[in-house]
Design an enzyme around this catalytic site. Structure first.
Site, PDB file in Angstrom:
ATOM      1  N   LYS A  90      -8.598   6.111  -3.923  1.00 27.49           N
ATOM      2  CA  LYS A  90      -7.205   5.778  -3.868  1.00 27.49           C
ATOM      3  C   LYS A  90      -6.679   6.294  -2.482  1.00 27.49           C
ATOM      4  O   LYS A  90      -6.608   7.808  -2.519  1.00 27.49           O
ATOM      5  CB  LYS A  90      -6.339   6.246  -5.085  1.00 27.49           C
ATOM      6  CG  LYS A  90      -4.904   5.938  -4.915  1.00 27.49           C
ATOM      7  CD  LYS A  90      -4.754   4.585  -5.526  1.00 27.49           C
ATOM      8  CE  LYS A  90      -3.340   3.884  -5.184  1.00 27.49           C
ATOM      9  NZ  LYS A  90      -3.220   3.255  -3.628  1.00 27.49           N
ATOM     10  N   LYS A 114      -5.159  15.995  -3.338  1.00 24.36           N
ATOM     11  CA  LYS A 114      -3.632  15.465  -3.627  1.00 24.36           C
ATOM     12  C   LYS A 114      -3.708  14.624  -4.906  1.00 24.36           C
ATOM     13  O   LYS A 114      -2.674  14.812  -5.585  1.00 24.36           O
ATOM     14  CB  LYS A 114      -3.196  14.836  -2.565  1.00 24.36           C
ATOM     15  CG  LYS A 114      -1.658  14.056  -2.519  1.00 24.36           C
ATOM     16  CD  LYS A 114      -1.383  13.122  -1.390  1.00 24.36           C
ATOM     17  CE  LYS A 114      -1.710  13.405   0.152  1.00 24.36           C
ATOM     18  NZ  LYS A 114      -0.934  12.404   0.921  1.00 24.36           N
ATOM     19  N   LYS A 126      -9.454   6.853   1.977  1.00 24.03           N
ATOM     20  CA  LYS A 126      -8.360   6.510   3.120  1.00 24.03           C
ATOM     21  C   LYS A 126      -9.118   5.606   4.072  1.00 24.03           C
ATOM     22  O   LYS A 126     -10.243   5.380   4.326  1.00 24.03           O
ATOM     23  CB  LYS A 126      -8.129   7.834   3.722  1.00 24.03           C
ATOM     24  CG  LYS A 126      -6.819   7.942   4.804  1.00 24.03           C
ATOM     25  CD  LYS A 126      -5.765   8.218   3.868  1.00 24.03           C
ATOM     26  CE  LYS A 126      -4.349   7.653   4.528  1.00 24.03           C
ATOM     27  NZ  LYS A 126      -3.138   8.327   4.036  1.00 24.03           N
ATOM     28  N   GLY A 165      -0.381   1.862   1.784  1.00 25.11           N
ATOM     29  CA  GLY A 165       0.211   1.980   3.235  1.00 25.11           C
ATOM     30  C   GLY A 165       0.163   3.363   3.764  1.00 25.11           C
ATOM     31  O   GLY A 165      -0.145   4.183   2.736  1.00 25.11           O
ATOM     32  N   ASP A 166       0.303   3.601   5.041  1.00 31.38           N
ATOM     33  CA  ASP A 166       0.210   4.689   5.471  1.00 31.38           C
ATOM     34  C   ASP A 166       1.058   4.532   6.965  1.00 31.38           C
ATOM     35  O   ASP A 166       1.630   3.526   6.857  1.00 31.38           O
ATOM     36  CB  ASP A 166      -1.070   5.347   5.836  1.00 31.38           C
ATOM     37  CG  ASP A 166      -0.826   6.931   6.239  1.00 31.38           C
ATOM     38  OD1 ASP A 166      -0.803   7.879   5.303  1.00 31.38           O
ATOM     39  OD2 ASP A 166      -1.202   7.366   7.230  1.00 31.38           O
ATOM     40  N   THR A 209       7.469   8.770  -1.600  1.00 31.36           N
ATOM     41  CA  THR A 209       6.913   9.751  -0.928  1.00 31.36           C
ATOM     42  C   THR A 209       8.254  10.728  -0.442  1.00 31.36           C
ATOM     43  O   THR A 209       8.181  12.133  -0.523  1.00 31.36           O
ATOM     44  CB  THR A 209       6.231   9.269   0.282  1.00 31.36           C
ATOM     45  OG1 THR A 209       5.171   8.496  -0.228  1.00 31.36           O
ATOM     46  CG2 THR A 209       5.547  10.620   0.908  1.00 31.36           C
ATOM     47  N   SER A 377       2.143   5.059  -6.632  1.00 37.55           N
ATOM     48  CA  SER A 377       1.080   4.089  -6.580  1.00 37.55           C
ATOM     49  C   SER A 377       0.281   4.017  -7.823  1.00 37.55           C
ATOM     50  O   SER A 377      -0.222   2.881  -8.190  1.00 37.55           O
ATOM     51  CB  SER A 377       0.281   4.558  -5.434  1.00 37.55           C
ATOM     52  OG  SER A 377       0.537   4.183  -4.014  1.00 37.55           O
TER      53      SER A 377
HETATM   54  P1  NDP Z   1       5.569   5.225   9.400  1.00 44.56           P
HETATM   55  O1  NDP Z   1       4.595   4.219  10.165  1.00 44.56           O
HETATM   56  O2  NDP Z   1       6.573   4.354   8.506  1.00 44.56           O
HETATM   57  O3  NDP Z   1       6.379   5.951  10.385  1.00 44.56           O
HETATM   58  C1  NDP Z   1       5.783   6.950  11.043  1.00 44.56           C
HETATM   59  C2  NDP Z   1       6.874   8.059  12.051  1.00 44.56           C
HETATM   60  O4  NDP Z   1       6.183   8.988  12.486  1.00 44.56           O
HETATM   61  C3  NDP Z   1       7.534   7.077  12.811  1.00 44.56           C
HETATM   62  O5  NDP Z   1       8.641   7.434  13.159  1.00 44.56           O
HETATM   63  C4  NDP Z   1       6.561   7.452  14.049  1.00 44.56           C
HETATM   64  O6  NDP Z   1       6.935   6.822  15.338  1.00 44.56           O
HETATM   65  C5  NDP Z   1       6.187   8.689  14.040  1.00 44.56           C
HETATM   66  N1  NDP Z   1       4.740   9.055  14.563  1.00 44.56           N
HETATM   67  C6  NDP Z   1       3.756   8.238  14.102  1.00 44.56           C
HETATM   68  N2  NDP Z   1       2.733   8.989  14.988  1.00 44.56           N
HETATM   69  C7  NDP Z   1       3.333   9.648  15.733  1.00 44.56           C
HETATM   70  C8  NDP Z   1       2.730  10.520  16.635  1.00 44.56           C
HETATM   71  N3  NDP Z   1       1.457  10.254  17.188  1.00 44.56           N
HETATM   72  N4  NDP Z   1       3.489  11.408  17.418  1.00 44.56           N
HETATM   73  C9  NDP Z   1       4.735  11.327  17.267  1.00 44.56           C
HETATM   74  N5  NDP Z   1       5.383  10.739  16.092  1.00 44.56           N
HETATM   75  C10 NDP Z   1       4.756   9.914  15.540  1.00 44.56           C
HETATM   76  O7  NDP Z   1       4.580   5.865   8.450  1.00 44.56           O
HETATM   77  P2  NDP Z   1       4.928   6.818   6.997  1.00 44.56           P
HETATM   78  O8  NDP Z   1       6.433   7.585   7.240  1.00 44.56           O
HETATM   79  O9  NDP Z   1       4.280   6.151   5.955  1.00 44.56           O
HETATM   80  O10 NDP Z   1       4.039   8.292   7.268  1.00 44.56           O
HETATM   81  C11 NDP Z   1       4.534   9.355   7.967  1.00 44.56           C
HETATM   82  C12 NDP Z   1       3.529  10.597   7.548  1.00 44.56           C
HETATM   83  O11 NDP Z   1       3.545  10.638   6.035  1.00 44.56           O
HETATM   84  C13 NDP Z   1       2.096  10.174   7.931  1.00 44.56           C
HETATM   85  O12 NDP Z   1       1.468  11.626   8.183  1.00 44.56           O
HETATM   86  C14 NDP Z   1       1.628   9.748   6.674  1.00 44.56           C
HETATM   87  O13 NDP Z   1       0.126  10.103   6.445  1.00 44.56           O
HETATM   88  C15 NDP Z   1       2.195  10.632   5.577  1.00 44.56           C
HETATM   89  N6  NDP Z   1       2.269  10.194   4.219  1.00 44.56           N
HETATM   90  C16 NDP Z   1       2.876   8.701   4.012  1.00 44.56           C
HETATM   91  C17 NDP Z   1       2.789   8.249   2.687  1.00 44.56           C
HETATM   92  C18 NDP Z   1       3.334   7.162   2.278  1.00 44.56           C
HETATM   93  O14 NDP Z   1       3.709   6.639   1.282  1.00 44.56           O
HETATM   94  N7  NDP Z   1       3.775   6.067   3.250  1.00 44.56           N
HETATM   95  C19 NDP Z   1       2.348   9.122   1.599  1.00 44.56           C
HETATM   96  C20 NDP Z   1       2.113  10.552   1.928  1.00 44.56           C
HETATM   97  C21 NDP Z   1       1.927  10.771   3.128  1.00 44.56           C
HETATM   98  P3  NDP Z   1       6.604   5.797  16.422  1.00 44.56           P
HETATM   99  O15 NDP Z   1       7.481   4.452  15.495  1.00 44.56           O
HETATM  100  O16 NDP Z   1       7.093   6.068  17.523  1.00 44.56           O
HETATM  101  O17 NDP Z   1       5.189   5.640  16.231  1.00 44.56           O
HETATM  102  O1  2IT Z   2      -1.248   9.869   2.242  1.00 49.46           O
HETATM  103  C1  2IT Z   2      -0.776   9.280   1.156  1.00 49.46           C
HETATM  104  O2  2IT Z   2      -0.896   9.660   0.136  1.00 49.46           O
HETATM  105  C2  2IT Z   2      -0.630   7.743   1.321  1.00 49.46           C
HETATM  106  N1  2IT Z   2      -0.520   7.447   2.487  1.00 49.46           N
HETATM  107  C3  2IT Z   2      -0.291   6.879   0.327  1.00 49.46           C
HETATM  108  C4  2IT Z   2      -1.645   6.685  -0.444  1.00 49.46           C
HETATM  109  C5  2IT Z   2      -1.364   5.778  -1.677  1.00 49.46           C
HETATM  110  O3  2IT Z   2      -2.536   5.293  -2.358  1.00 49.46           O
HETATM  111  O4  2IT Z   2      -0.151   5.340  -2.202  1.00 49.46           O
END
Ligand code: NDP
Ligand code: 2IT
Length: 445
Positions: A90, A114, A126, A165-166, A209, A377
């Site tokens: 997952k 996690k 992943k 998603g991520d 999240t 999830s």
């Molecule tokens: P999104 O794509 O929705 O948003 C990502 C954000 O981070 C955007 O504002 C983006 O800016 C910025 N960003 C991405 N790459 C970079 C970079 N190289 N340098 C600076 N800013 C950057 O992603 P999420 O919000 O889903 O994910 C954000 C973080 O949280 C990631 O590390 C992800 O792995 C983690 N995460 C996500 C989960 C989820 O459920 N979605 C769960 C757990 C962890 P820009 O638009 O300019 O690219």
């Molecule tokens: O980093 C993470 O935990 C996620 N992007 C969410 C993973 C999931 O299966 O909901």
């Protein structure tokens, strides 16, 4: 460090050269686990750690697609099925030009622990692609997602591997990916999470999240007889995690003053107007700089690391890996930060983590602090299997309970090893104990 652990870490670096992010995650995790291996010599005999650091399966594939002008492009696709000891693989899919094997392996490796911390039956995996969704039309995104799934479908399944998603993969992409899976397999099942509410998704998954991050932050503050009420919060990122962290922090009475994207950050002295951020990011798919153009109380500054120089009590990095370095950590400490909780995966460098911990800043690592997303999830998977649909309140209260449980478990695990207050060690140990026991019970496999 325990000699066995040291040797496995050295071998890992030798055998996987050019994977700096994977080395970084492995170094942090294995250093924390040294004490566990001192206590369990039987693990070495079972080759437990060599097996734990090696993905069960790495899938790499070509993703060809045609743009709106008729030009053919080829991207790289990945799925790392890291560990299935406690449940089906997952973990999310990331679409970003920086994606490579090292990044997917670090994310998959973190995901094992996690997912274990959530206390739900999910293994770690992943995937993703170096595809850049920015500037692409909806039709281009759809064609890419269909091509990606045309290969991935044969490797996943509701009881095998369940992506989500991520970065770069949100509701739109999950919809296109799901549509293609259903079409190929002729099965409407919970093979992806983060689905829309009209086709098997769960309430609260979108918010989970960010909400979970704030719930665990509140829990950690409660333990020192404090709370988020009246606190100033700096958030980086303006995507899914950042937006819903901001929403919950505001609901709990905090003032959020920053958000960012990969170009720069905004500081709003009056507190972030989240409706405007949602309009810019979720509806227009625009840039955070637009916020300052429409809001006179806000200033936009180019470059994203400056966000950590803003005075705050609480810092929530919610963008990407290694976005908070030693300079950022020192700036936060100088400004009196009390707690740093990672919404992103590995946003803090190893050096910055050490600096923050030495300065007695409460530091909650991503694998605990952002586990609310994957936990919800797993709740989506449960609803899919049971053909059920729980209310917002029901899922939210389960999420709250899970985050509180995670906080208690990581605090206790740290205490058990005389590392009180070290939530990095606590999270790694608490997550690992369950996986290790499951792997031992299942024999050499
Ligand atoms: P999104 O794509 O929705 O948003 C990502 C954000 O981070 C955007 O504002 C983006 O800016 C910025 N960003 C991405 N790459 C970079 C970079 N190289 N340098 C600076 N800013 C950057 O992603 P999420 O919000 O889903 O994910 C954000 C973080 O949280 C990631 O590390 C992800 O792995 C983690 N995460 C996500 C989960 C989820 O459920 N979605 C769960 C757990 C962890 P820009 O638009 O300019 O690219
Ligand atoms: O980093 C993470 O935990 C996620 N992007 C969410 C993973 C999931 O299966 O909901």
């Amino acid at each position: 460090m325990n000699n066995y652990v040291k040797k496995v870490l050295e071998d890992l670096k030798k055998q996987n050269p050019n994977e700096p992010e994977f080395h970084q995650a492995a170094t942090e995790i294995l250093e924390s686990l040294s004490l566990v291996f001192d206590k369990h010599p039987e693990y070495e005999k079972a080759g437990l750690l060599e097996r734990f650091v090696e993905p069960e399966r790495v899938i790499m594939f070509r993703v060809p697609w045609v743009d709106d002008k008729g030009v053919t492009h080829v991207n790289k696709g990945y799925r790392v099925q890291f560990n299935s000891a406690i449940g089906p693989y997952k973990g999310g899919l990331r679409f970003h030009p920086s994606v490579n094997l090292s990044i997917i392996k670090f994310l998959g490796f973190e995901q094992i622990l996690k997912n274990s911390l959530t206390s739900l039956p999910i293994g770690g995996g992943k995937g993703g692609s170096n595809f850049d969704p920015k500037g692409k039309s909806d039709n281009e995104i759809m064609r890419f997602c269909q091509s990606f799934m045309t290969e991935l479908y044969r490797h996943i399944g509701q009881d095998t591997d369940v992506p989500a998603g991520d970065i770069g993969v949100g509701a739109r992409e999950i919809g296109f990916l799901f549509g293609q899976y259903k079409r190929i397999r002729n099965e409407h099942v919970g093979v992806l999470t983060g689905r829309g509410l009209t086709y098997g998704g769960s309430l609260v998954r979108k918010e989970a999240t960010g909400y979970g991050l704030v719930y665990i932050t509140e829990e950690a503050l409660k333990a020192v007889k404090d709370s988020l009420k009246g606190k100033t919060v700096a958030i980086s990122g303006s995507g899914n995690v950042a937006i819903y962290a901001c929403e919950k922090a505001q609901q709990l009475g905090a003032k959020v003053v920053t958000m960012s994207d990969s170009n720069g950050y905004i500081y709003d002295k009056d507190g972030i107007d989240l409706n405007l951020v949602k309009e810019i990011k979720e509806v227009r798919r625009g840039r955070i700089s637009e916020y300052a153009k429409e809001k006179s109380s806000a200033v936009y500054t180019e470059g994203c690391s400056g966000v950590w120089t803003v005075k705050c009590d609480v810092a929530l990095p919610c963008a990407t890996q290694n976005e908070l370095n030693s300079d950022s950590a020192n700036a936060l400490i100088k400004n009196g930060v009390k707690i740093v909780a990672e919404g992103a995966n590995m946003p803090t460098t190893l050096e910055a983590t050490e600096i923050l911990q030495k300065a007695k800043v409460i530091f909650l690592p991503g694998k605990a602090a952002n586990a609310g997303g994957v936990a919800t999830s797993a709740l989506e998977m449960a609803q899919s299997s049971g053909r059920l649909f729980w209310s917002f309140e029901e899922v939210d209260s389960k999420l709250k309970g899970i985050m509180s449980n995670i906080y208690n478990n990581i605090a206790q695990a740290a205490k058990k090893y005389d590392l009180e207050g070290n939530f990095v060690a606590g999270a790694n140990i608490a997550g690992f104990e369950k996986v290790a026991e499951a792997m031992m019970a299942q024999g050499v496999c």
